[in-house]
Design a protein around this motif. Structure first.
Motif, PDB file in Angstrom:
ATOM      1  N   GLY A  34     -10.677   5.192   0.787  1.00 14.32           N
ATOM      2  CA  GLY A  34      -9.392   5.722   1.214  1.00 14.32           C
ATOM      3  C   GLY A  34      -9.559   6.625   2.430  1.00 14.32           C
ATOM      4  O   GLY A  34     -10.653   7.120   2.713  1.00 14.32           O
ATOM      5  N   GLU A  52      -9.387  12.777  -3.068  1.00 13.96           N
ATOM      6  CA  GLU A  52     -10.299  11.723  -3.525  1.00 13.96           C
ATOM      7  C   GLU A  52      -9.921  11.209  -4.904  1.00 13.96           C
ATOM      8  O   GLU A  52     -10.079  10.029  -5.209  1.00 13.96           O
ATOM      9  CB  GLU A  52     -11.737  12.231  -3.522  1.00 13.96           C
ATOM     10  CG  GLU A  52     -12.751  11.165  -3.884  1.00 13.96           C
ATOM     11  CD  GLU A  52     -14.185  11.648  -3.792  1.00 13.96           C
ATOM     12  OE1 GLU A  52     -15.082  10.808  -3.645  1.00 13.96           O
ATOM     13  OE2 GLU A  52     -14.405  12.877  -3.870  1.00 13.96           O
ATOM     14  N   ASP A  74      -5.436   7.729 -10.602  1.00 14.22           N
ATOM     15  CA  ASP A  74      -6.675   7.551  -9.838  1.00 14.22           C
ATOM     16  C   ASP A  74      -6.624   6.227  -9.075  1.00 14.22           C
ATOM     17  O   ASP A  74      -6.323   5.177  -9.648  1.00 14.22           O
ATOM     18  CB  ASP A  74      -7.884   7.523 -10.780  1.00 14.22           C
ATOM     19  CG  ASP A  74      -8.134   8.857 -11.452  1.00 14.22           C
ATOM     20  OD1 ASP A  74      -7.375   9.806 -11.173  1.00 14.22           O
ATOM     21  OD2 ASP A  74      -9.083   8.954 -12.252  1.00 14.22           O
ATOM     22  N   GLY A  75      -6.896   6.280  -7.788  1.00  5.26           N
ATOM     23  CA  GLY A  75      -6.946   5.065  -6.990  1.00  5.26           C
ATOM     24  C   GLY A  75      -5.601   4.456  -6.643  1.00  5.26           C
ATOM     25  O   GLY A  75      -5.540   3.314  -6.181  1.00  5.26           O
ATOM     26  N   GLU A  76      -4.525   5.218  -6.793  1.00  2.09           N
ATOM     27  CA  GLU A  76      -3.180   4.665  -6.543  1.00  2.09           C
ATOM     28  C   GLU A  76      -2.776   4.747  -5.070  1.00  2.09           C
ATOM     29  O   GLU A  76      -1.895   4.022  -4.617  1.00  2.09           O
ATOM     30  CB  GLU A  76      -2.153   5.399  -7.402  1.00  2.09           C
ATOM     31  CG  GLU A  76      -0.797   4.730  -7.454  1.00  2.09           C
ATOM     32  CD  GLU A  76       0.120   5.318  -8.513  1.00  2.09           C
ATOM     33  OE1 GLU A  76       1.154   4.700  -8.797  1.00  2.09           O
ATOM     34  OE2 GLU A  76      -0.203   6.402  -9.052  1.00  2.09           O
ATOM     35  N   PRO A 118       0.838  -1.206   0.000  1.00  2.00           N
ATOM     36  CA  PRO A 118       0.000   0.000   0.000  1.00  2.00           C
ATOM     37  C   PRO A 118       0.873   1.256   0.000  1.00  2.00           C
ATOM     38  O   PRO A 118       1.998   1.249   0.518  1.00  2.00           O
ATOM     39  CB  PRO A 118      -0.788  -0.122   1.311  1.00  2.00           C
ATOM     40  CG  PRO A 118      -0.741  -1.568   1.660  1.00  2.00           C
ATOM     41  CD  PRO A 118       0.570  -2.076   1.156  1.00  2.00           C
ATOM     42  N   ASP A 154      -3.565   4.793  -0.836  1.00  2.00           N
ATOM     43  CA  ASP A 154      -4.431   4.189   0.177  1.00  2.00           C
ATOM     44  C   ASP A 154      -4.768   5.152   1.316  1.00  2.00           C
ATOM     45  O   ASP A 154      -5.834   5.048   1.922  1.00  2.00           O
ATOM     46  CB  ASP A 154      -3.762   2.949   0.771  1.00  2.00           C
ATOM     47  CG  ASP A 154      -3.610   1.834  -0.241  1.00  2.00           C
ATOM     48  OD1 ASP A 154      -4.471   0.935  -0.264  1.00  2.00           O
ATOM     49  OD2 ASP A 154      -2.643   1.865  -1.027  1.00  2.00           O
ATOM     50  N   LEU A 179      -7.049   8.684  -4.265  1.00  2.00           N
ATOM     51  CA  LEU A 179      -7.267   7.642  -3.266  1.00  2.00           C
ATOM     52  C   LEU A 179      -8.120   6.496  -3.814  1.00  2.00           C
ATOM     53  O   LEU A 179      -8.980   6.689  -4.678  1.00  2.00           O
ATOM     54  CB  LEU A 179      -7.963   8.220  -2.037  1.00  2.00           C
ATOM     55  CG  LEU A 179      -7.095   8.948  -1.021  1.00  2.00           C
ATOM     56  CD1 LEU A 179      -7.972   9.742  -0.056  1.00  2.00           C
ATOM     57  CD2 LEU A 179      -6.202   7.978  -0.252  1.00  2.00           C
ATOM     58  N   LYS A 180      -7.884   5.319  -3.276  1.00  2.00           N
ATOM     59  CA  LYS A 180      -8.727   4.179  -3.583  1.00  2.00           C
ATOM     60  C   LYS A 180     -10.109   4.377  -2.946  1.00  2.00           C
ATOM     61  O   LYS A 180     -10.257   5.189  -2.033  1.00  2.00           O
ATOM     62  CB  LYS A 180      -8.098   2.899  -3.016  1.00  2.00           C
ATOM     63  CG  LYS A 180      -6.836   2.475  -3.734  1.00  2.00           C
ATOM     64  CD  LYS A 180      -6.294   1.182  -3.138  1.00  2.00           C
ATOM     65  CE  LYS A 180      -5.082   0.718  -3.928  1.00  2.00           C
ATOM     66  NZ  LYS A 180      -4.499  -0.523  -3.362  1.00  2.00           N
ATOM     67  N   PRO A 181     -11.122   3.642  -3.398  1.00  2.00           N
ATOM     68  CA  PRO A 181     -12.414   3.692  -2.709  1.00  2.00           C
ATOM     69  C   PRO A 181     -12.228   3.365  -1.236  1.00  2.00           C
ATOM     70  O   PRO A 181     -11.461   2.466  -0.870  1.00  2.00           O
ATOM     71  CB  PRO A 181     -13.230   2.610  -3.428  1.00  2.00           C
ATOM     72  CG  PRO A 181     -12.621   2.537  -4.797  1.00  2.00           C
ATOM     73  CD  PRO A 181     -11.157   2.777  -4.597  1.00  2.00           C
TER      74      PRO A 181
END
Length: 212
Positions: free
Chosen positions: A147, A140, A106-108, A40, A110, A143-145
């Motif tokens: 996050g 946002e 996007d989403g990289e 992570p 944690d 962050l991952k969902p």
């Protein structure tokens, strides 16, 4: 914070390209490849002199940490901390958090840490606060969902503002502490400012906020 001028800092930073990443945009979506571990990724915005991130890296070798600090003279101190402690799971960016989306996919990410940020108390400076909705939107995006943001400050007014900002944005608040050092929290790692303020008996405020 009054910054000590270090005209030689950039030259010293350039000697440590494996710690201070000069072109982070080249690693967008590829940070785990740079670290060499599929761990992570946690980032700290406004990392200061790096004590917190260095100690976090030592305590959690299974997590990759990236500290972002726009002031060259300050990131130099953080670099020395990381180098002297030989922590290989901490990298630094001498960049502005406003450009976060240029460095991370996007989403990289944690988790985001925000520690003892400038409170910008004047109303006309509200948008500069790192817990303003504009920044929450920026976090946002990388962050991952689900996050998380972990936030600490000594400033009661900023803490109250931030709780309202988090709630208004729709984040879920967890582990809200109005006096961290007199709470039952274990494993807290302190920043330089936190050590200074708490030694004077000042109250430290902390919370965690989770994106839905």
């Amino acid at each position: 914070m009054r910054l000590r001028n270090k005209p030689w800092a950039q030259d010293e930073i350039d000697k440590e390209p494996s710690i201070v990443i000069a072109h982070p945009e080249e690693y967008k979506g590829k940070w785990k490849e740079l670290f060499g571990y599929n761990n992570p990724i946690h980032i700290e915005v406004g990392t200061g002199k790096g004590q917190f991130l260095t100690r976090m890296g030592q305590a959690n070798p299974n997590i990759n940490y990236i500290g972002i600090e726009k002031y060259t003279s300050v990131i130099h101190s953080a670099m020395e901390n990381v180098r002297n402690e030989a922590v290989d799971n901490v990298k630094l960016l001498n960049k502005d958090v406003l450009n976060l989306g240029d460095y991370f996919q996007d989403g990289e990410i944690d988790r985001v840490y925000i520690n003892f940020t400038d409170p910008w108390p004047k109303a006309r400076h509200e948008k500069r606060r790192l817990t303003h909705e504009g920044f929450l939107n920026l976090y946002e995006s990388v962050l991952k969902p689900n996050g998380e943001i972990h936030f600490k400050t000594d400033n009661q007014a900023l803490f109250e503002y931030s709780l309202h900002s988090f709630s208004k944005y729709g984040l879920i608040l967890n582990k809200v502490s109005l006096d961290l050092h007199n709470s039952d929290m274990v494993g807290n790692i302190m920043t330089e400012y936190e050590e200074k303020f708490s030694s004077k008996g000042m109250r430290i405020y902390r919370c965690e906020a989770v994106y839905r």
